[in-house]
Motif scaffolding. Structure first.
Motif, short mmCIF file in Angstrom:
data_model
loop_
_atom_site.label_atom_id
_atom_site.label_comp_id
_atom_site.label_asym_id
_atom_site.label_seq_id
_atom_site.Cartn_x
_atom_site.Cartn_y
_atom_site.Cartn_z
N MET A 144 0.83 -1.18 0.00
CA MET A 144 0.00 0.00 0.00
C MET A 144 0.87 1.24 0.00
SD MET A 144 -3.22 -0.45 2.52
CE MET A 144 -3.11 -2.09 3.23
N GLY A 145 0.44 2.25 -0.69
CA GLY A 145 1.18 3.50 -0.75
C GLY A 145 1.04 4.29 0.54
N THR A 146 2.00 5.14 0.78
CA THR A 146 2.01 5.94 1.99
C THR A 146 0.82 6.88 2.06
OG1 THR A 146 4.43 5.83 1.97
CG2 THR A 146 3.43 7.47 3.39
N ILE A 147 0.44 7.46 0.93
CA ILE A 147 -0.70 8.38 0.93
C ILE A 147 -1.98 7.62 1.30
CG2 ILE A 147 -2.17 9.85 -0.52
CD1 ILE A 147 0.35 10.59 -2.10
N PHE A 148 -2.18 6.47 0.67
CA PHE A 148 -3.38 5.68 0.98
C PHE A 148 -3.40 5.25 2.43
CE2 PHE A 148 -5.50 1.54 1.35
CZ PHE A 148 -6.79 1.93 1.04
N MET A 149 -2.24 4.82 2.95
CA MET A 149 -2.17 4.37 4.34
C MET A 149 -2.48 5.53 5.29
SD MET A 149 -1.86 1.85 6.32
CE MET A 149 -1.03 0.52 5.52
N ALA A 150 -1.96 6.71 5.00
CA ALA A 150 -2.25 7.88 5.84
C ALA A 150 -3.74 8.21 5.81
CB ALA A 150 -1.42 9.07 5.39
N GLN A 151 -4.35 8.14 4.63
CA GLN A 151 -5.78 8.43 4.51
C GLN A 151 -6.62 7.37 5.20
OE1 GLN A 151 -6.09 8.81 0.26
NE2 GLN A 151 -5.72 11.02 0.31
N LEU A 152 -6.28 6.11 4.98
CA LEU A 152 -7.03 5.01 5.58
C LEU A 152 -6.96 5.07 7.10
CD1 LEU A 152 -8.50 2.21 5.18
CD2 LEU A 152 -6.24 1.20 5.42
N MET A 153 -5.75 5.19 7.64
CA MET A 153 -5.60 5.19 9.09
C MET A 153 -6.14 6.49 9.70
SD MET A 153 -4.67 2.21 9.69
CE MET A 153 -4.43 2.37 11.45
N GLY A 154 -5.98 7.61 9.00
CA GLY A 154 -6.55 8.86 9.50
C GLY A 154 -8.07 8.76 9.62
N ALA A 155 -8.72 8.23 8.59
CA ALA A 155 -10.17 8.08 8.62
C ALA A 155 -10.60 7.06 9.68
CB ALA A 155 -10.68 7.66 7.24
N LEU A 156 -9.88 5.94 9.79
CA LEU A 156 -10.21 4.92 10.79
C LEU A 156 -10.02 5.46 12.20
CD1 LEU A 156 -10.98 2.00 11.49
CD2 LEU A 156 -8.55 1.43 11.34
N TYR A 157 -8.90 6.13 12.44
CA TYR A 157 -8.67 6.69 13.78
C TYR A 157 -9.71 7.75 14.11
CZ TYR A 157 -4.06 4.47 14.41
OH TYR A 157 -3.04 3.58 14.59
N GLY A 158 -10.11 8.57 13.14
CA GLY A 158 -11.14 9.57 13.38
C GLY A 158 -12.48 8.92 13.74
N LEU A 159 -12.85 7.91 12.97
CA LEU A 159 -14.08 7.17 13.23
C LEU A 159 -14.08 6.57 14.63
CD1 LEU A 159 -16.72 5.65 12.18
CD2 LEU A 159 -15.15 3.82 11.55
N LEU A 160 -12.98 5.89 14.95
CA LEU A 160 -12.90 5.23 16.26
C LEU A 160 -12.83 6.23 17.41
CD1 LEU A 160 -10.52 2.23 15.47
CD2 LEU A 160 -13.00 2.19 15.80
N VAL A 185 -4.10 15.00 11.68
CA VAL A 185 -2.75 15.21 11.14
C VAL A 185 -2.49 14.27 9.97
CG1 VAL A 185 -0.28 14.94 11.64
CG2 VAL A 185 -1.75 16.17 13.23
N LEU A 186 -2.84 13.01 10.12
CA LEU A 186 -2.62 12.05 9.03
C LEU A 186 -3.38 12.45 7.77
CD1 LEU A 186 -2.70 8.70 11.02
CD2 LEU A 186 -0.77 9.56 9.67
N LEU A 187 -4.62 12.89 7.93
CA LEU A 187 -5.41 13.28 6.77
C LEU A 187 -4.85 14.54 6.11
CD1 LEU A 187 -8.98 12.52 8.13
CD2 LEU A 187 -7.73 11.27 6.36
N VAL A 188 -4.47 15.52 6.92
CA VAL A 188 -3.89 16.74 6.36
C VAL A 188 -2.60 16.43 5.62
CG1 VAL A 188 -2.82 18.95 6.97
CG2 VAL A 188 -5.01 18.30 8.00
N LEU A 189 -1.74 15.61 6.23
CA LEU A 189 -0.49 15.25 5.57
C LEU A 189 -0.74 14.50 4.26
CD1 LEU A 189 1.74 14.09 8.56
CD2 LEU A 189 1.93 16.22 7.24
N SER A 190 -1.72 13.64 4.27
CA SER A 190 -1.97 12.82 3.07
C SER A 190 -2.40 13.66 1.88
CB SER A 190 -3.01 11.75 3.36
OG SER A 190 -4.31 12.30 3.46
#
Length: 130
Positions: free
Chosen positions: A1-17, A54-59
C-alpha cells in the motif's frame, strides 16, 4: 500500500474510532471509571483524534516522494496505536479490576513515536529552508 493511501485510511479509521470511543467513554464508562481514569481515557481519545486529523492533512499536502515522509506517517500511525489504545486497555482493565501492567511501558513508547513524527515534520519544513 502506498504511503498516501495508508495515511488516509488510518486517519479516517482513527477519526471514526475516536468519535465512537469518545461517545462510549461519555455514556458507558462515565459510570464505571473513576474521574482520573475517565480523564486518562479522554486523553487517549483526544490524542487519537488529533493524529487522525494530522494524518489526513499530511496525506493531502505532502508529495510523499522522500523516505522521511513515510517514516513520519508510520510514526504517527504506530505512535497513535500504541499510545491511545494502551490507555484504553489500561482504563478498561482498571474498570474490570484487572490492570494489565505489561501495557504500562507501551504508552510512553507510543508517545515517543508521536514526538518523533512531529520532529520529522518539523525537520521536513526546516530542511526546505536550508
Amino acid at each position: 500500500m502506498g504511503t498516501i493511501f495508508m495515511a488516509q485510511l488510518m486517519g479516517a479509521l482513527y477519526g471514526l474510532l475516536a468519535v465512537i470511543f469518545g461517545a462510549f467513554g461519555a455514556h458507558v464508562l462515565k459510570k464505571k471509571l473513576t474521574p482520573e481514569l475517565l480523564q486518562s481515557f479522554e486523553t487517549g481519545v483526544k490524542y487519537q483524534m488529533y493524529h487522525a486529523i494530522v494524518l489526513l492533512v499530511l496525506s493531502f499536502n505532502l508529495n510523499f516522494d522522500k523516505a522521511l515522509d513515510a517514516w513520519m506517517v508510520n510514526c504517527f500511525i504506530f505512535g497513535t496505536l500504541l499510545f491511545s489504545f494502551s490507555i484504553y486497555a489500561l482504563c478498561w482493565g482498571a474498570a474490570k479490576g484487572n490492570k494489565p501492567r505489561f501495557l504500562g511501558p507501551v504508552t510512553p513508547l507510543g508517545g515517543l513515536l508521536l514526538v518523533a513524527g512531529w520532529a520529522l515534520l518539523l525537520y521536513s519544513f526546516v530542511s526546505n529552508l536550508i
